[in-house]
Design an enzyme around this catalytic site. Structure first.
Site, PDB file in Angstrom:
ATOM      1  N   ARG A 236      44.023  62.019  57.384  1.00  0.00           N
ATOM      2  CA  ARG A 236      44.024  60.619  57.777  1.00  0.00           C
ATOM      3  C   ARG A 236      43.334  60.478  59.134  1.00  0.00           C
ATOM      4  O   ARG A 236      43.526  61.296  60.039  1.00  0.00           O
ATOM      5  CB  ARG A 236      45.460  60.069  57.866  1.00  0.00           C
ATOM      6  CG  ARG A 236      46.122  59.823  56.516  1.00  0.00           C
ATOM      7  CD  ARG A 236      45.457  58.676  55.766  1.00  0.00           C
ATOM      8  NE  ARG A 236      46.133  58.347  54.514  1.00  0.00           N
ATOM      9  CZ  ARG A 236      45.805  58.862  53.335  1.00  0.00           C
ATOM     10  NH1 ARG A 236      44.834  59.764  53.248  1.00  0.00           N
ATOM     11  NH2 ARG A 236      46.448  58.475  52.245  1.00  0.00           N
ATOM     12  N   GLU A 265      38.992  52.800  59.123  1.00  0.00           N
ATOM     13  CA  GLU A 265      37.923  52.929  58.136  1.00  0.00           C
ATOM     14  C   GLU A 265      37.817  51.713  57.231  1.00  0.00           C
ATOM     15  O   GLU A 265      36.768  51.471  56.632  1.00  0.00           O
ATOM     16  CB  GLU A 265      38.087  54.198  57.308  1.00  0.00           C
ATOM     17  CG  GLU A 265      39.306  54.239  56.414  1.00  0.00           C
ATOM     18  CD  GLU A 265      39.385  55.575  55.674  1.00  0.00           C
ATOM     19  OE1 GLU A 265      39.145  55.586  54.463  1.00  0.00           O
ATOM     20  OE2 GLU A 265      39.685  56.597  56.313  1.00  0.00           O
ATOM     21  N   HIS A 305      35.782  58.966  52.276  1.00  0.00           N
ATOM     22  CA  HIS A 305      37.124  59.137  51.692  1.00  0.00           C
ATOM     23  C   HIS A 305      36.993  59.560  50.220  1.00  0.00           C
ATOM     24  O   HIS A 305      37.580  58.971  49.323  1.00  0.00           O
ATOM     25  CB  HIS A 305      37.935  57.841  51.796  1.00  0.00           C
ATOM     26  CG  HIS A 305      39.407  58.092  51.908  1.00  0.00           C
ATOM     27  ND1 HIS A 305      40.219  57.451  52.809  1.00  0.00           N
ATOM     28  CD2 HIS A 305      40.226  58.935  51.225  1.00  0.00           C
ATOM     29  CE1 HIS A 305      41.466  57.867  52.683  1.00  0.00           C
ATOM     30  NE2 HIS A 305      41.491  58.774  51.726  1.00  0.00           N
TER      31      HIS A 305
END
Length: 344
Positions: A236, A265, A305
């Site tokens: 994270r 993000e 991601h």
């Protein structure tokens, strides 16, 4: 029983239908590719069960909007996008997916390590952009014989150790809850976080994000890392203080950074929507700008991601989520409830 799935693609919806239709209880299914958060609430609110992915933010406003909510599941290992205190107060059952990415994310982390240690991205970019086949300035380093520091010895951390051993690396580890039996079995040593940072050639993060791990790597300790070390984050973005990271990379105090996650993000992915509809007071704009600086640095590799994103992992996610829902409907409990103790 009304069940809603948010952030779900068409093929996933069809698979869910095929697997959940044999339940004895009468059910009504709702599917949407949209995320759910306080600014994106659905027109319907009478869902008994809600399944989300990491792009949704199930905070207090969302929970309060769903008066019939009895079960909230997330199709992810991380759950920092969920207000666990509110969920606990309302006695809403939970479910998550603890083991879908053991090898998947660990493999991706080593992809980032190799991209940096052997300057693979720079090599490819040089040929594509300039058709220059010179290897000047592209010297890397071997992983064999180097020390990797694994922060978090859960499922993904353990698999990362297995891969590291395959490369001939030495392993140090830090965990808030050391497992000495595991250390003996895997042949590694638990040390303090400072000792790990000081002695590792590569540091890879594999811990959840919560109040206790916010900015675990920060201005006070990031300078303790070796000058040519690599820092890898597939967990994270909030685990690392972005401003401090930019400074040490810019000053040459850190060899490189590889990440599949960024602080803020959500803004980076959808800046246009943020500028049009967002609420600046809720986001750290300085961090967002620092993220942009990171992306443009030559010794940084950032991916969107994507560490979880393999066909096999996505099927494991769906199967576990369906298993959680079925278990709740048949027994009143999920097979994999979120460990709510972490939130407090």
């Amino acid at each position: 029983m009304k069940i809603a799935f948010f952030e779900i693609e068409q093929w996933e919806a069809e698979y869910v239908k095929s697997q959940i239709s044999n339940l004895k209880s009468q059910i009504e299914l709702f599917f949407t590719e949209k995320k759910i958060n306080k600014d994106n609430l659905p027109t319907e609110k009478d869902f008994d069960i809600v399944s989300v992915f990491v792009g949704s933010e199930v905070k207090k406003e969302v929970v309060d909007f769903l008066p019939n909510l009895k079960l909230l599941t997330t199709r992810s290992t991380g759950f920092d996008h969920i207000d666990l205190e509110t969920i606990k107060q309302k006695n809403i059952k939970t479910g998550y997916v603890p083991g879908y990415g053991d090898n998947t994310v660990a493999e991706f982390a080593f992809g980032l390590i190799l991209a940096l240690s052997r300057k693979i991205y720079e090599s490819i970019d040089r040929i594509k952009e300039t058709e220059n086949f010179s290897f000047e300035g592209l010297q890397g380093f071997d992983l064999n014989g180097k020390t990797i520091g694994i922060v978090g010895t859960g499922r993904i951390g353990r698999y990362s150790m297995k891969i590291a051993k395959g490369f001939g690396m030495n392993v140090l580890a830090f965990d808030a809850y050391p497992n000495e039996k595991l250390a003996q079995e895997f042949g590694f040593k638990y040390v303090s976080l400072d000792e790990l940072l000081e002695n590792s050639d590569v540091v890879s993060l594999h811990i959840p994000y919560d109040k206790t791990t916010h900015h675990l790597i920060n201005a006070d300790n990031i300078g303790k890392m070796k000058k040519d070390a690599l820092l890898i984050n597939t967990a994270r973005g909030g685990l690392i203080e972005t401003d401090a990271l930019v400074k040490v990379l810019n000053n040459g105090q850190l060899g490189g950074y590889g990440a599949d996650v960024l602080e803020e993000e959500g803004i980076i992915k959808d800046e246009r929507a943020f500028l049009l509809y967002g609420h600046p007071e809720e986001h750290n704009l300085k961090t967002a700008l620092a993220n942009h600086v990171l992306i443009d640095m030559p010794n940084v590799v950032i991916t969107p991601h994507n560490a979880f994103n393999t066909k096999e992992a996505l099927m494991r996610i769906l199967d576990t989520d369906i298993e959680n829902i079925k278990s709740f409907m048949e027994k009143g409990e999920t097979k994999f409830p979120i460990p709510l103790i972490i939130s407090g």
